[in-house]
Design an enzyme around this catalytic site. Structure first.
Site, PDB file in Angstrom:
ATOM      1  N   GLY A   1     -14.831 -20.659  -3.742  1.00 22.18           N
ATOM      2  CA  GLY A   1     -14.673 -19.471  -2.899  1.00 22.18           C
ATOM      3  C   GLY A   1     -15.900 -19.226  -2.031  1.00 22.18           C
TER       4      GLY A   1
ATOM      5  N   ASP B   1      -6.453 -23.005 -12.850  1.00 17.17           N
ATOM      6  CA  ASP B   1      -6.259 -21.567 -12.798  1.00 17.17           C
ATOM      7  C   ASP B   1      -6.856 -20.985 -14.088  1.00 17.17           C
ATOM      8  OD1 ASP B   1      -5.292 -18.984 -12.960  1.00 17.17           O
ATOM      9  OD2 ASP B   1      -3.328 -19.498 -12.135  1.00 17.17           O
TER      10      ASP B   1
ATOM     11  N   LYS C   1     -18.296 -17.188 -25.338  1.00 15.80           N
ATOM     12  CA  LYS C   1     -18.488 -16.892 -26.764  1.00 15.80           C
ATOM     13  C   LYS C   1     -18.535 -18.185 -27.571  1.00 15.80           C
ATOM     14  CE  LYS C   1     -15.937 -14.751 -30.578  1.00 15.80           C
ATOM     15  NZ  LYS C   1     -14.717 -15.481 -30.948  1.00 15.80           N
TER      16      LYS C   1
ATOM     17  N   TYR D   1      -6.786  -4.530  -7.465  1.00 18.11           N
ATOM     18  CA  TYR D   1      -8.130  -5.125  -7.459  1.00 18.11           C
ATOM     19  C   TYR D   1      -9.115  -4.229  -8.211  1.00 18.11           C
ATOM     20  CZ  TYR D   1     -12.379  -7.316  -5.566  1.00 18.11           C
ATOM     21  OH  TYR D   1     -13.590  -7.965  -5.420  1.00 18.11           O
TER      22      TYR D   1
END
Ligand code: UDP
Length: 315
Positions: free
Chosen positions: A15, A61, A110, A150
């Site tokens: 991105g 994804d 984690k 969002y």
């Protein structure tokens, strides 16, 4: 934790922000695994890194089960549509990446004992009643409005990050990112800087939503990335605002865009989208105190650099 030669996962690594982060981390000597499903990310943003021996790209994804073989020192969670037109078109994916995606990325951190940094947003403040926005302000968000997908996804992701911190002792950081611009914004991503610059360069009218009196504070991408990395190495959990406090109305922005591009394009007023925040400016005292970070690039200079890049895209 060690701060040299880390193995770092960047979700949303193809991105706008994720790819600049990858560049910066590689320059600093780290190894980077960028994960992106390319819904709003673009291969062009990381193409130049293919062949780099410390860079790996995985098309995935992150709302699906997330696994990375080997040690991971840091997980930076940047996957999400971030432009209003993208998240309005992809509301369910936006909610899924903020919820399931954040859960998976935290699960990875984690399991690997990694530090985890969440890319949150000034949108958690909604249409703010406190100005400038300080981290202690809880915000004014419409959960059922169009932007709710969002805003609430990011608010949930902050809550989930804090739950992993408190319950599982994951070493987390939260940054709230304010409006950012620079090379690699898609010319048609719908955000105001890319829209105005593209319109000015093409000589078409600049689309000002509403009367143009609403304000935003724009940070040049290189400054923002430095700010985020400074928080990553700090000891402070957060949330920490990262942004440039220089505040402009959209009419003022249109003027600076026309000046730096030498354009005389007219303004075309269009309806104001619902729940469009009236004003926004980060209070950056906290990050300044924690890390000494300050933005350096002023709006005119940043717009010039961005315009030069956009010209190569539009050519
Ligand atoms: N805006 C505008 N013209 C455009 C795109 C956006 O006037 O072509 C306005 C929008 O209404 C908002 C501001 O610019 O008030 C910033 O919008 P953007 O989508 O860049 O980001 P936001 O801060 O709203 O997430």
């Amino acid at each position: 934790m060690k701060s040299e030669h880390c193995r770092i996962v960047v979700t949303g690594g193809a991105g706008f922000l994720g790819s600049h982060l990858c560049d910066s981390l590689l320059e600093q000597g780290h190894s980077v695994i960028a994960i992106d499903n390319l819904v709003t990310g673009r291969m062009e943003n990381v193409e130049h890194l293919f062949g780099h021996d410390r860079f790996q790209f995985v098309r995935q994804d992150v709302t699906n089960y997330l696994w990375v073989p080997g040690e991971v020192d840091i997980v930076l969670h940047f996957a999400s549509p971030a432009s209003p037109i993208d998240y309005l078109e992809l509301p369910i994916q936006t909610l899924k990446v903020g919820s399931l995606g954040t859960h998976n990325a935290l699960g990875l951190a984690k399991d690997k004992g990694s530090r985890f940094l969440l890319a949150s947003t000034s949108e958690v403040y909604g249409d703010p009643e406190v100005h400038p926005q300080v981290e202690t302000y809880w915000g004014n968000v419409n959960p059922v409005g169009l932007r709710g997908c969002y805003d609430e996804a990011k608010r949930f992701s902050e809550a989930m990050t804090m739950a992993y911190y408190r319950t599982h002792g994951v070493d987390v950081r939260i940054v709230r990112i304010f409006n950012t611009y620079g090379p690699r914004m898609r010319p048609r991503d719908g955000r105001v800087v890319s829209s105005f610059l593209t319109q000015a360069l093409r000589g078409t009218p600049l689309t000002v939503f509403g009367d143009g009196s609403q304000t935003r504070s724009f940070c040049y991408v290189d400054d923002l990335i430095d700010g985020i990395i400074s928080v990553l190495w700090s000891d402070y959990v957060g949330p920490v605002n990262v942004g440039n406090p220089g505040e402009f109305t959209m009419l003022e922005l249109a003027d600076v865009v026309r000046r730096v591009t030498g354009s005389s394009a007219e303004l075309l007023h269009e309806p104001l989208p619902t729940d469009d925040p009236t004003r926004r400016r980060p209070d950056i005292e906290l990050i300044a105190k924690l890390t000494g970070w300050q933005p350096r690039v002023d709006l005119a200079e940043g717009l010039e650099r961005t315009a030069a890049w956009l010209e190569t895209q539009l050519a």
